[in-house]
Design a protein around this motif. Sequence first.
Motif, mmCIF file in Angstrom:
data_model
loop_
_atom_site.group_PDB
_atom_site.id
_atom_site.type_symbol
_atom_site.label_atom_id
_atom_site.label_comp_id
_atom_site.label_asym_id
_atom_site.label_seq_id
_atom_site.Cartn_x
_atom_site.Cartn_y
_atom_site.Cartn_z
ATOM 1 N N ARG A 31 0.844 -1.189 0.000
ATOM 2 C CA ARG A 31 0.000 0.000 0.000
ATOM 3 C C ARG A 31 0.878 1.237 0.000
ATOM 4 N N LEU A 32 0.325 2.345 -0.482
ATOM 5 C CA LEU A 32 1.042 3.612 -0.489
ATOM 6 C C LEU A 32 0.069 4.732 -0.147
ATOM 7 N N VAL A 33 0.363 5.451 0.941
ATOM 8 C CA VAL A 33 -0.403 6.627 1.337
ATOM 9 C C VAL A 33 0.505 7.824 1.079
ATOM 10 N N VAL A 34 -0.009 8.829 0.390
ATOM 11 C CA VAL A 34 0.790 10.001 0.021
ATOM 12 C C VAL A 34 0.145 11.241 0.634
ATOM 13 N N ALA A 35 0.963 11.999 1.374
ATOM 14 C CA ALA A 35 0.521 13.271 1.951
ATOM 15 C C ALA A 35 1.197 14.401 1.188
ATOM 16 N N GLU A 36 0.404 15.330 0.687
ATOM 17 C CA GLU A 36 0.954 16.485 -0.034
ATOM 18 C C GLU A 36 0.624 17.750 0.743
ATOM 19 N N PHE A 37 1.618 18.623 0.857
ATOM 20 C CA PHE A 37 1.495 19.832 1.663
ATOM 21 C C PHE A 37 1.589 21.072 0.796
ATOM 22 N N ASP A 38 0.965 22.122 1.281
ATOM 23 C CA ASP A 38 1.102 23.447 0.699
ATOM 24 C C ASP A 38 1.734 24.296 1.798
ATOM 25 N N GLY A 39 3.042 24.451 1.730
ATOM 26 C CA GLY A 39 3.775 25.104 2.814
ATOM 27 C C GLY A 39 3.852 24.156 3.993
ATOM 28 N N ASP A 40 3.280 24.576 5.132
ATOM 29 C CA ASP A 40 3.284 23.735 6.330
ATOM 30 C C ASP A 40 1.939 23.040 6.546
ATOM 31 N N LYS A 41 0.953 23.291 5.713
ATOM 32 C CA LYS A 41 -0.398 22.742 5.895
ATOM 33 C C LYS A 41 -0.656 21.591 4.931
ATOM 34 N N LEU A 42 -1.375 20.581 5.421
ATOM 35 C CA LEU A 42 -1.734 19.428 4.597
ATOM 36 C C LEU A 42 -2.719 19.847 3.524
ATOM 37 N N LYS A 43 -2.364 19.545 2.275
ATOM 38 C CA LYS A 43 -3.222 19.872 1.139
ATOM 39 C C LYS A 43 -4.139 18.691 0.828
ATOM 40 N N THR A 44 -3.542 17.523 0.547
ATOM 41 C CA THR A 44 -4.327 16.323 0.243
ATOM 42 C C THR A 44 -3.664 15.103 0.857
ATOM 43 N N LEU A 45 -4.480 14.089 1.100
ATOM 44 C CA LEU A 45 -3.997 12.799 1.577
ATOM 45 C C LEU A 45 -4.567 11.741 0.643
ATOM 46 N N THR A 46 -3.706 11.107 -0.144
ATOM 47 C CA THR A 46 -4.131 10.088 -1.097
ATOM 48 C C THR A 46 -4.054 8.731 -0.413
ATOM 49 N N VAL A 47 -5.206 8.072 -0.292
ATOM 50 C CA VAL A 47 -5.318 6.814 0.442
ATOM 51 C C VAL A 47 -5.791 5.730 -0.520
ATOM 52 N N PRO A 48 -5.159 4.538 -0.529
ATOM 53 C CA PRO A 48 -5.638 3.463 -1.409
ATOM 54 C C PRO A 48 -6.992 2.929 -0.947
ATOM 55 N N ASP A 49 -7.742 2.373 -1.893
ATOM 56 C CA ASP A 49 -9.077 1.849 -1.597
ATOM 57 C C ASP A 49 -9.034 0.621 -0.689
ATOM 58 N N ASP A 50 -7.922 -0.139 -0.737
ATOM 59 C CA ASP A 50 -7.845 -1.381 0.029
ATOM 60 C C ASP A 50 -7.198 -1.202 1.400
ATOM 61 N N LEU A 51 -7.149 0.028 1.923
ATOM 62 C CA LEU A 51 -6.580 0.261 3.248
ATOM 63 C C LEU A 51 -7.455 -0.444 4.283
ATOM 64 N N PRO A 52 -6.878 -1.319 5.112
ATOM 65 C CA PRO A 52 -7.700 -2.103 6.041
ATOM 66 C C PRO A 52 -7.990 -1.348 7.337
ATOM 67 N N THR A 53 -8.990 -1.827 8.059
ATOM 68 C CA THR A 53 -9.215 -1.361 9.426
ATOM 69 C C THR A 53 -8.218 -2.091 10.317
ATOM 70 N N GLU A 54 -8.162 -1.713 11.591
ATOM 71 C CA GLU A 54 -7.223 -2.384 12.498
ATOM 72 C C GLU A 54 -7.542 -3.869 12.621
ATOM 73 N N ASN A 55 -8.827 -4.206 12.755
ATOM 74 C CA ASN A 55 -9.221 -5.614 12.875
ATOM 75 C C ASN A 55 -8.909 -6.400 11.605
#
Length: 189
Positions: free
Chosen positions: A102-126
């Motif tokens: 899996r790959l989660v990508v966080a993109e920032f604009d300066g010091d603030k989070l712009k977008t968080l790209t999350v894969p569809d198959d990201l599981p829950t803890e269980n």
Amino acid sequence: MRPLLASLPLLALLGGCSNLPSWATLPSVTGEKVLGFVTPYRVEVVQGNVLTKEMVARVKPGMPKAQVRDLLGSPLLTDVFHESRWDYPFTIRRQGAPEQQRLVVAEFDGDKLKTLTVPDDLPTENEFVSAINTFKPSGKQPKLALSEAERAALPPPKKSAEAAPTAAAEGPAPGRVYPPLDAKPGAGS
């Protein structure tokens, strides 16, 4: 006569090889079995950051980098040329279980989070715990949190005011005298 006697153990060992498959029909070492009957040990490889749906749900656009790092952990990859992008890859290879990537990508604009790209198959803890639970075929998942009834049954924590008099009554250990913590070095006592 001696060379003949010395070669007998070698001939006996080679005679045992007649039961092995021919070299032309051997599967490769990367297959499941080597020489048709030996299963090699495969090292379990876990790389990257384990992120679950619960962890990612707490991250919102506009959060500062420090807060994102507190919630998701330090990114595995940060690029000098793209300081506004943090990559959180995760790979696990275990014997007897399918490979997970899996790959989660966080993109920032300066010091603030712009977008968080999350894969569809990201599981829950269980789901993640049950996916890596290859050694317990019963399928019973370990308990991850206490219920409200179990929390209520726990004894209340001791207050620090109750614990302080008992330690002070005993006094310091003999032979140990420590300066106060707020004393400045070099100040006479």
